[in-house]
Scaffold this active site. Structure first.
Site, mmCIF file in Angstrom:
data_model
loop_
_atom_site.group_PDB
_atom_site.id
_atom_site.type_symbol
_atom_site.label_atom_id
_atom_site.label_comp_id
_atom_site.label_asym_id
_atom_site.label_seq_id
_atom_site.Cartn_x
_atom_site.Cartn_y
_atom_site.Cartn_z
ATOM 1 N N GLN A 208 7.028 -1.627 9.689
ATOM 2 C CA GLN A 208 6.257 -2.142 8.314
ATOM 3 C C GLN A 208 5.683 -0.640 7.677
ATOM 4 O O GLN A 208 4.811 -0.092 8.216
ATOM 5 C CB GLN A 208 4.890 -2.804 8.578
ATOM 6 C CG GLN A 208 5.646 -4.408 9.082
ATOM 7 C CD GLN A 208 4.356 -5.479 9.113
ATOM 8 O OE1 GLN A 208 3.019 -5.120 8.885
ATOM 9 N NE2 GLN A 208 4.570 -6.473 9.627
ATOM 10 N N ILE A 209 6.598 -0.169 6.890
ATOM 11 C CA ILE A 209 6.511 1.349 6.452
ATOM 12 C C ILE A 209 4.923 1.207 5.645
ATOM 13 O O ILE A 209 4.641 2.305 5.368
ATOM 14 C CB ILE A 209 7.765 1.940 5.789
ATOM 15 C CG1 ILE A 209 7.880 0.842 4.601
ATOM 16 C CG2 ILE A 209 8.987 1.740 6.695
ATOM 17 C CD1 ILE A 209 9.052 1.432 3.580
ATOM 18 N N CYS A 210 4.634 0.032 5.142
ATOM 19 C CA CYS A 210 3.613 0.228 4.339
ATOM 20 C C CYS A 210 2.260 0.821 5.063
ATOM 21 O O CYS A 210 1.327 1.405 4.746
ATOM 22 C CB CYS A 210 3.147 -1.158 3.833
ATOM 23 S SG CYS A 210 4.570 -2.100 3.155
ATOM 24 N N PHE A 211 2.324 0.588 6.557
ATOM 25 C CA PHE A 211 1.310 0.843 7.396
ATOM 26 C C PHE A 211 1.634 1.926 8.411
ATOM 27 O O PHE A 211 0.842 2.359 9.310
ATOM 28 C CB PHE A 211 0.713 -0.387 8.021
ATOM 29 C CG PHE A 211 0.231 -1.342 7.048
ATOM 30 C CD1 PHE A 211 -0.872 -1.359 6.294
ATOM 31 C CD2 PHE A 211 1.048 -2.717 7.058
ATOM 32 C CE1 PHE A 211 -1.324 -2.238 5.297
ATOM 33 C CE2 PHE A 211 0.750 -3.615 6.048
ATOM 34 C CZ PHE A 211 -0.387 -3.525 5.263
ATOM 35 N N THR B 274 0.809 -1.162 0.143
ATOM 36 C CA THR B 274 0.027 -0.021 -0.006
ATOM 37 C C THR B 274 0.655 1.132 0.138
ATOM 38 O O THR B 274 0.395 2.220 0.330
ATOM 39 C CB THR B 274 -0.990 -0.032 1.233
ATOM 40 O OG1 THR B 274 -0.207 -0.061 2.372
ATOM 41 C CG2 THR B 274 -1.847 -1.152 1.329
#
Length: 1008
Positions: A973-976, A703
């Protein structure tokens, strides 16, 4: 006491009305025997060989030649002339209030605004559609929808001014005298002169083949024949024919209140009683004592004292002084030695004699009230000196009928009108007439001429308008009538292609009207107003923007706040198409106002243009996502990822079809793979959602984290000095383009594409560009301040050069126009090394230095970078931004608010804001250096920059994980934007492990 009518001149055709023994010297007018002691004559109009006399009771009598039917009545058989005035029977049921004569045709206006014409019509000058003469007056049906208040006739053309400020013309157009354009031929029916739309006019006038319109502000517009400079144009514009109304610059500052035309000369009267003449002077009709040829308007100095009235014949001019004395100059036809205006003027100029037509001694004992001139005759209404106390002292301008306009007295009458009264019905008609017409609206709020600021193009008093409109809006019935008039009539007819400032006054007044009405009506008016502004031609828009720049801050802000309120009222529609389209014209006008404000040195704070309430109404990220059709793109992207997995398993094609842009790269050759793929991709793919895939790996559903890291790593490698694309002037200074790049030129194109892709995909990835780079992307010039950012040492040195004021500049500085930049010596001008810099040219030297650094030295490669950038992004959309705003959107900013960051954090699992580990975490975090805090952002977010929407958009989530102990370092978790934080027992332990995680956070592809 009743006035008497005197007349003199060439009465050989009976046009003096003195009978067959008519004479040319001044003599009291003898009334017809059937009307002894009848109503006095209040107006005289003269053609070449006929005259019309308007009496106070509205009846019209005519005399003179009737060869073309110009008398408007049938004469006895065999009689072609009438030496005694007789009433025109066809007009006896009408009350005539105004009239004019052409060479052989006549016009009359009755009190209900209808126009009647008769006489010669071969050129269409009667306006009836027929090209033949008429013996009996006929109504001009083409003007029946309008109330005419003034008419003016040239030799073969006619002009009419309506009560609502429109101008119509018809007849001959050989010389452009109709003002309709060069391509228009003679017109037998009235045609509206669109070039004068919107201008509040006071008068129309016509000469032989020239025409004029005078505005209430004193601006004179002329068109038609100019062979003798009768239009008053400057030498710089010597055209002999002008086909559309042209503002006469030479008259602009004279404060003109009246215009009169002869055959080929013109005279104007000013507010202070001065007379200026211009045009043909072959008969001395300009009243100039000098024989030197002067083509422009020149003041008549020979007249002693102010003038109240003036009139022009074909070859003479007559004035009345304020004391009632008559002054005349020029001569009539019988004195003319040449063959006409086309003869050589040098052969025909008589000796100057200001009393060539009539001696003041011949009018001793009389005071002259009004003056009327025909081609070769003059009429004057006079009183005996002992009766002068009864004289009407009105000036020429004050005798003219006026267009509709509102003043305080009329407004008070409206406010007092009771329901169902006759007064209210009349008021409704008056309100509709004024607020349906741009000229009438502007005329209602014109500034006094004395209050007009030099150089200011705002002719209307907006403060007065605000106060009066707000007072009118207190009556619902008045507000409703104003609203419907503006919406149904005025706004649809706004002039959109006018070259004249005065025509655009309604664009300044409409926001005041909108603001004075209640919110709902404001909304309905503001949207069509914005559409009209966006529909303006470039020429008209430039004029309007100039007017905006002259507005006081309060009035400029009035427009801004009105548009903002309407935008807010329409925001609930923004997610629905096509309803959301209504926002576009409003935002476009706000953009125009924003730019005007910037050019005016920010009269308003830039924050006045921000719509803060947007945050409570819409989600900026969701809105930006909609801009890119994000919802659809995400579905397609997810399907594309599923297709990739399925095709891999089935050993089918590798890539899904567009509309995603799949970029397949190898981790170890990330940059070179990226550039190679960009060299092969079609431009259309660049505007689609970017999908990163790594060779040898199964794609996962991400994402945003992969994109963050992808751009961060690519940019980090490409801006390194070792890569060779960019240079740094000083340690820790921004990067810049080198004058001698060591890499291929197309790499700058690809770097521009990557920067555009980063913005398009909503990734804030830091590239250490100075503000100058974003200025250049927006077409703005960098300055010395930008050089101070790029190279502080050099910038301070050049500032010191500018600040040095001592006489020993050359010896103390020893500078030439030869500089060293990027290890190369460069001449800023030809032979620059031999040209010394001194106090007189140092500013030029600094400007050329700055220009070389930011423009000339990088012209080719920056153009490639810019071309790549706009391959991805729409240049029109990017133009909405200011350089600093574009910089913030592209690479973020450093406006950190760590307290807000903590406040917005969300906790999962065992954690809450009161948990001991969480308390220890924030204690440690706030004690970190700025560099470590930025490192933490990079660790959990993929970027250490703050997005343009601010820290409020960064919402960290802290979560525990059962597999993590205090021996583990934190994970992210850099996506979130998620931090997996082990439950540490001591502050020291937490700090040690956190710093370890931050320091190890380098390289591409950490845990997602």
């Amino acid at each position: 006491m009743p006035t008497m009518l005197c007349c003199w001149g060439n009465g050989s055709f009976g046009q003096l009305g003195l009978g067959e023994d008519g004479v040319s010297e001044p003599l009291p007018f003898r009334r017809a025997p059937e009307a002894p002691g009848g109503p006095e004559v209040v107006l005289v109009a003269c053609g070449e060989r006929h005259s019309l006399l308007l009496r106070a009771d509205g009846s019209v009598a005519s005399c003179g030649d009737n060869a073309q039917g110009q008398l408007g009545r049938r004469l006895p058989p065999g009689q072609r002339r009438a030496h005694v005035p007789e009433q025109i029977q066809a007009l006896e049921t009408q009350t005539i209030v105004h009239m004019s004569c052409g060479k052989e045709h006549s016009l009359a206006v009755c009190n209900n605004g209808r126009v009647f014409s008769w006489g010669a019509g071969a050129f269409g000058q009667l306006g009836t559609g027929e090209l033949k003469e008429r013996l009996i007056p006929k109504k001009v049906d083409g003007l029946s929808k309008y109330k005419i208040i003034q008419v003016a006739c040239g030799n073969y053309h006619s002009i009419a001014l309506t009560k609502d400020g429109r101008v119509f013309s018809w007849g001959q157009n050989t010389h452009g005298q109709l003002g309709l354009g060069k391509e228009v031929t003679n017109q037998a029916r009235p045609q509206q002169i669109s070039a004068l739309d919107g201008i509040p006019l006071a008068q129309v006038a016509a000469g032989g083949s020239q025409s004029f319109a005078l505005s209430l502000s004193g601006v004179v517009y002329g068109w038609g024949k100019n062979n003798a400079h009768q239009l008053g144009l400057s030498q710089a514009d010597p055209k002999e024919q002008i086909f559309k109304p042209h503002s006469i610059a030479a008259l602009r500052k004279l404060d003109v209140i009246y215009v009169s035309c002869g055959d080929e000369h013109t005279a104007v009267l000013t507010q202070n009683g001065s007379v200026f003449t211009f045009g043909d002077d072959s008969a001395g009709q300009l009243g100039r004592s000098s024989s030197a040829l002067k083509t422009g308007p020149e003041k008549l100095d020979s007249v002693d004292g102010p003038v109240s009235h003036l009139a022009c014949g074909s070859y003479h001019t007559v004035c009345i002084s304020a004391s009632g004395q008559l002054i005349s100059f020029g001569h009539g036809l019988q004195q003319h030695n040449g063959s006409g205006p086309s003869s050589s003027k040098s052969d025909r100029r008589p000796c100057f004699n200001i009393s060539a037509l009539v001696s003041p001694n011949e009018l001793l004992g009389f005071r002259v009230k009004r003056i009327f001139a025909g081609p070769y005759v003059t009429f004057a209404t006079v009183l005996r000196t002992q009766d002068s106390a009864y004289a009407n002292t009105a000036t020429s301008m004050e005798t003219l009928p006026k267009i509709s306009m509102m003043d305080r007295a009329l407004m008070e009458k409206w406010l007092l009108a009771t329901a169902e009264s006759v007064m209210r019905q009349t008021a409704k008609r008056e309100i509709e007439a004024i607020f349906s017409s741009s000229p009438c609206l502007a005329a209602s709020f014109l500034k006094p001429r004395s209050a007009m600021e030099t150089g200011c193009c705002v002719a209307v008093d907006l403060q007065k308008a605000r106060e009066m409109l707000e007072e009118l809006a207190t009556r619902d019935w008045i507000a409703g009538r104003i609203f419907s008039s503006l919406l149904d009539n005025l706004i649809p007819a706004l002039p959109l292609n006018s070259p004249h400032q005065e025509a655009l006054s309604s664009f300044l007044l409409l926001p005041e009207c909108c603001a004075a009405l209640e919110a709902q009506k404001m909304q309905h008016l503001a949207i069509p107003f914005a559409k009209a502004v966006n529909g303006l031609s470039k020429r008209s828009l430039d004029i309007l923007e100039k007017c905006w720049s002259f507005l006081p801050a309060s009035h400029l802000d009035r427009i801004v706040q009105m548009l903002k309120k309407v935008v807010l009222s329409q925001l609930p529609c923004y997610s629905y198409y096509p309803a959301c389209q209504v926002l576009l014209p409003l935002l476009e006008v706000l953009k125009k106002l924003y730019k005007v404000n910037k050019r005016a040195n920010c009269k308003l704070p830039l924050s006045n243009f921000y719509i803060d309430e947007i945050r409570q109404i819409i989600n900026p990220f969701a809105d930006l996502a909609r801009w890119h059709v994000w919802v659809e793109a995400m579905i397609v992207k997810a399907n594309a990822q599923d297709t990739l997995v399925r095709n891999r398993l089935l050993r089918k094609g590798e890539l899904p079809k567009l509309p995603v842009f799949p970029l397949r790269v190898r981790r170890k050759n990330l940059v070179e793979d990226t550039l190679r793929k960009l060299s092969q991709v079609e431009d259309i793919s660049l505007k689609m959602q970017l999908l990163i895939e790594f060779e040898g790996e199964m794609p996962g559903h991400e994402t945003g984290g992969v994109l963050f890291e992808f751009f961060s790593y690519v940019f980090e490698e490409m801006v390194q000095p070792d890569y060779g694309m960019f240079m740094c002037c000083e340690q820790n200074s921004p990067i810049w383009f080198p004058s001698r790049p060591s890499v291929e030129k197309n790499k700058y194109l690809f770097f521009g594409i990557l920067c555009g892709l980063s913005m398009f995909n909503r990734v804030t990835a830091y590239v250490p560009f100075p503000l100058a780079a974003f200025k250049k992307l927006l077409g703005k010039k960098p300055t010395l301040d930008d050089l101070k950012e790029l190279s502080p040492v050099l910038g301070r040195s050049l500032q010191a050069v500018l600040d040095y004021e001592h006489d020993d500049f050359e010896t103390s500085h020893e500078l030439t126009y030869n500089i060293s930049w990027d290890n190369v010596d460069v001449d800023l001008i030809p032979n620059g090394s031999s040209v010394a810099v001194n106090n007189s040219n140092k500013k030029e030297f600094v400007n050329k230095y700055v220009d070389y650094v930011f423009n000339k030295s990088v012209e080719g490669i920056f153009q490639e970078f810019k071309r790549g950038f706009y391959k991805v992004l729409d240049e029109r959309m990017v133009a909405f931004f200011e350089p600093q705003e574009l910089m913030d959107v592209a690479i973020g900013n450093a406006n950190y608010d760590w307290e807000l960051y903590e406040k917005n954090t969300v906790y999962w699992g065992i954690y809450s804001e009161t948990h001991p580990t969480v308390r220890m975490f924030w204690k440690v975090f706030h004690e970190l250096t700025l560099a470590d805090k930025k490192g933490f952002l990079l660790f959990v977010l993929g970027s250490d920059r703050v997005p343009v929407v601010g820290m409020d958009s960064l919402k960290l989530t802290i979560h525990s994980h059962k597999s993590l102990s205090e021996e583990h370092i934190p994970e992210a978790q850099i996506c979130f934007h998620l931090l997996l934080l082990p439950p540490y027992s001591t502050t020291g332990k937490l700090k040690e492990k956190l710093l370890q995680a931050i320091e190890n956070n380098r390289g591409f592809g950490k845990q997602l």
